[in-house]
Design an enzyme around this catalytic site. Structure first.
Site, short mmCIF file in Angstrom:
data_model
loop_
_atom_site.label_atom_id
_atom_site.label_comp_id
_atom_site.label_asym_id
_atom_site.label_seq_id
_atom_site.Cartn_x
_atom_site.Cartn_y
_atom_site.Cartn_z
N PHE A 124 0.94 -1.34 -0.12
CA PHE A 124 0.02 0.01 -0.06
C PHE A 124 1.10 1.21 -0.03
O PHE A 124 2.13 1.19 0.39
CB PHE A 124 -0.89 -0.04 1.22
CG PHE A 124 -2.01 1.19 1.27
CD1 PHE A 124 -2.86 1.40 0.17
CD2 PHE A 124 -1.75 2.15 2.23
CE1 PHE A 124 -3.68 2.50 0.27
CE2 PHE A 124 -2.41 3.31 2.17
CZ PHE A 124 -3.36 3.27 1.18
N ASP A 214 0.10 -7.05 6.52
CA ASP A 214 -0.39 -5.79 6.56
C ASP A 214 -1.85 -6.29 6.62
O ASP A 214 -2.46 -6.51 5.53
CB ASP A 214 -0.05 -4.95 5.33
CG ASP A 214 -1.12 -3.78 5.16
OD1 ASP A 214 -1.72 -3.60 6.01
OD2 ASP A 214 -0.64 -2.84 4.35
N1 F0G Z 1 -2.41 -0.87 4.64
C1 F0G Z 1 -3.50 -0.89 3.78
C2 F0G Z 1 -3.66 -2.29 2.83
C3 F0G Z 1 -4.15 0.14 3.63
O1 F0G Z 1 -5.22 0.24 2.78
C4 F0G Z 1 -4.23 1.27 4.24
C5 F0G Z 1 -4.98 2.53 4.18
C6 F0G Z 1 -3.07 1.46 5.11
C7 F0G Z 1 -2.19 0.42 5.48
C8 F0G Z 1 -2.85 2.49 6.09
O2 F0G Z 1 -3.60 2.69 7.05
O3 F0G Z 1 -4.80 4.74 6.79
O4 F0G Z 1 -4.71 3.78 8.87
O5 F0G Z 1 -3.06 4.60 8.09
N2 F0G Z 1 -5.73 2.65 3.06
C9 F0G Z 1 -6.88 3.72 3.16
C10 F0G Z 1 -7.57 3.52 1.89
C11 F0G Z 1 -6.33 5.00 3.29
O6 F0G Z 1 -8.33 4.37 1.51
O7 F0G Z 1 -7.45 2.38 1.17
P1 F0G Z 1 -4.07 4.09 7.67
#
Ligand code: F0G
Length: 458
Positions: A124, A214
């Site tokens: 991500f 993750d």
């Molecule tokens: N890992 C994954 C797979 C994510 O989708 C996200 C965040 C994070 C880590 C980071 O987490 O936002 O709590 O700091 N995804 C959001 C999205 C922002 O819209 O997909 P976070």
């Protein structure tokens, strides 16, 4: 006649939303420089920009908040959360953080150094950011099939074990750990199979490495294992969850997704040395070890959220809603990353806006058109998000160019899904007439998609 399957909850509190006119939206788009992150939420009718921190908490979660222990050190709420996490994952050591990227920051501060290589499946953006900002490399080993949006495979989020082994062979001593993202957000909310996780574990053992998951959407991943992988149909989500984490050494968690809280995250691990190492960074970055950026009340709500969302019925309602939207898009022939993922539909903009040149950002153009059509806010997961190559400063057009419609948990009904589907159909029906996209007139050096300023290309 067989009874249809309805939501596994009923609604106790509602929040009014309002429609707008096309003229209003045209004006707001201009003010926002055609970047939907710059819109005010009141200007949005149905908000699919993210499923992160946007879910509805249950009555049990709200009730738990009243039990929050806000003690600076040793809060009861921390131990309640820790026990829940240990019960679900088997991980003994837990460090709360304010959200997922903070968990990455704390853990990677201990583990990642300049010159390292961290292989995984479509890291991500924040994960990649926390690796690259330490002058290390995030090496994408996702299966090639994930790049073909029309290919219908059950586990398109998988790690390509061949690519992973090649990396382990070639860079062995530069690899601090392997990271697997469940579900694979960037590849379209696609799940990773248990078989694949077992394969990753075997390679990790062979080369003496540890595995981090993750885990933002681990429960949705467990649902797909139950419903798609042979041998898991009769197991509970909690049993599958435990089997998943038994194959790993640690997890970073954005609790804003499958924890169904508005803010929160954590690190959990079975290894005391990693805990001791990460601890040193939690205190200066996040806070003392028994709150790490979270309120006591939020830890209570998270403990309940994790328990509730590892029950089949809750996940079944959620995934069926995403699949409902997908089925409506199928009716209209609108191409998206197949099969529908866990948290979102990813519309393949390059197959919709075929006349918009890639230099004019088709997925961003489609995002703008959908907002213009009905006040629905999705977000671009494509060429703008990909940023420029750090060396050549050229745009990176190598990946997919998608419009993501993320569905918040327990928030919208299938009537809202119908509105989204028909609005998208209306745009789809006039796709031949959309020949120009957008042009960047201002951008930040990194993570430009949040603040980029655009104008219609002429
Ligand atoms: N890992 C994954 C797979 C994510 O989708 C996200 C965040 C994070 C880590 C980071 O987490 O936002 O709590 O700091 N995804 C959001 C999205 C922002 O819209 O997909 P976070």
């Amino acid at each position: 006649m067989e009874l249809p399957i309805a939501e596994s909850w009923k609604i106790k509190m509602v929040e009014p939303i309002r429609k707008s006119t096309r003229e209003e939206r045209e004006e707001w788009l201009k003010e926002a420089h055609y970047n939907v992150f710059q819109l005010k939420s009141e200007q949005v009718y149905i908000d699919c920009i993210t499923d992160s921190g946007t879910g509805s908490m249950s009555d049990r979660q709200w009730a738990a908040m009243m039990m929050g222990d806000e003690s600076y050190a040793g809060a009861r709420s921390f131990f309640r959360l820790k026990d829940t996490i240990t019960g679900l994952t088997g991980f003994e050591y837990v460090i709360p953080t304010h959200q997922g990227r903070a968990a990455e920051n704390v853990l990677f501060s201990h583990l990642v150094k300049a010159g390292d290589i961290v292989p995984g499946n479509s890291h991500f953006d924040t994960t990649k950011g926390h690796i690259e900002s330490r002058k290390a490399t995030a090496l994408d080993c996702t299966v090639d099939e994930a790049r073909d949006t029309q290919l219908e495979l059950p586990f398109k989020g998988n790690v390509d074990l061949g690519k992973l082994e090649a990396a382990l062979k070639e860079h062995g001593d530069r690899i601090p750990f392997i990271i697997v993202t469940i579900t694979n957000n960037t590849a379209g909310g696609q799940p990773v199979s248990m078989e694949n996780l077992r394969g990753v574990r075997a390679l990790a053992d062979k080369y003496g490495k540890r595995v981090v998951l993750d885990s933002a959407r681990f429960a949705e991943n467990a649902y797909f294992i139950k419903t798609r992988e042979a041998g898991y149909a009769d197991m509970t989500i909690k049993q599958i969850t435990r089997e998943i984490f038994d194959l790993a050494d640690a997890m970073t968690m954005s609790a804003k997704k499958d924890g169904i809280v508005n803010m929160g995250g954590f690190i959990a691990t079975r290894h005391e040395d990693w805990y001791e190492g990460a601890k040193r960074f939690c205190i200066p970055f996040e806070g003392y070890l028994t709150y790490g950026g979270m309120n006591g009340r939020d830890m209570e709500a998270l403990a309940v959220g994790l328990d509730e969302n590892t029950e089949f019925d809750n996940l079944d309602t959620r995934i069926r809603q995403v699949q409902y939207l997908a089925a409506r898009l199928d009716e209209f022939g609108i191409p998206y990353q197949r099969p529908a993922g866990g948290h979102a539909i990813f519309v393949d903009a390059s197959k919709v806006l075929t006349h918009v040149p890639k230099e004019e950002f088709p997925a961003q153009t489609l995002t703008v058109e959908l907002y213009r059509e009905a006040g629905i806010r999705g977000c671009e997961i494509g060429y703008i998000l990909a940023d420029r190559d750090p060396v050549t400063r050229e745009n990176r057009f190598g990946g997919l160019d998608l419009l993501r419609l993320a569905i918040p948990r327990r928030v919208y009904t299938n009537n809202h899904m119908d509105v989204i589907a028909v609005a998208l159909k209306n745009v789809f029906d006039r796709r031949e007439s959309i020949t120009r996209g957008v042009r960047i007139f201002w951008e930040a050096e990194l993570m430009r998609h949040f603040t980029v300023k655009l104008e219609p290309a002429k």
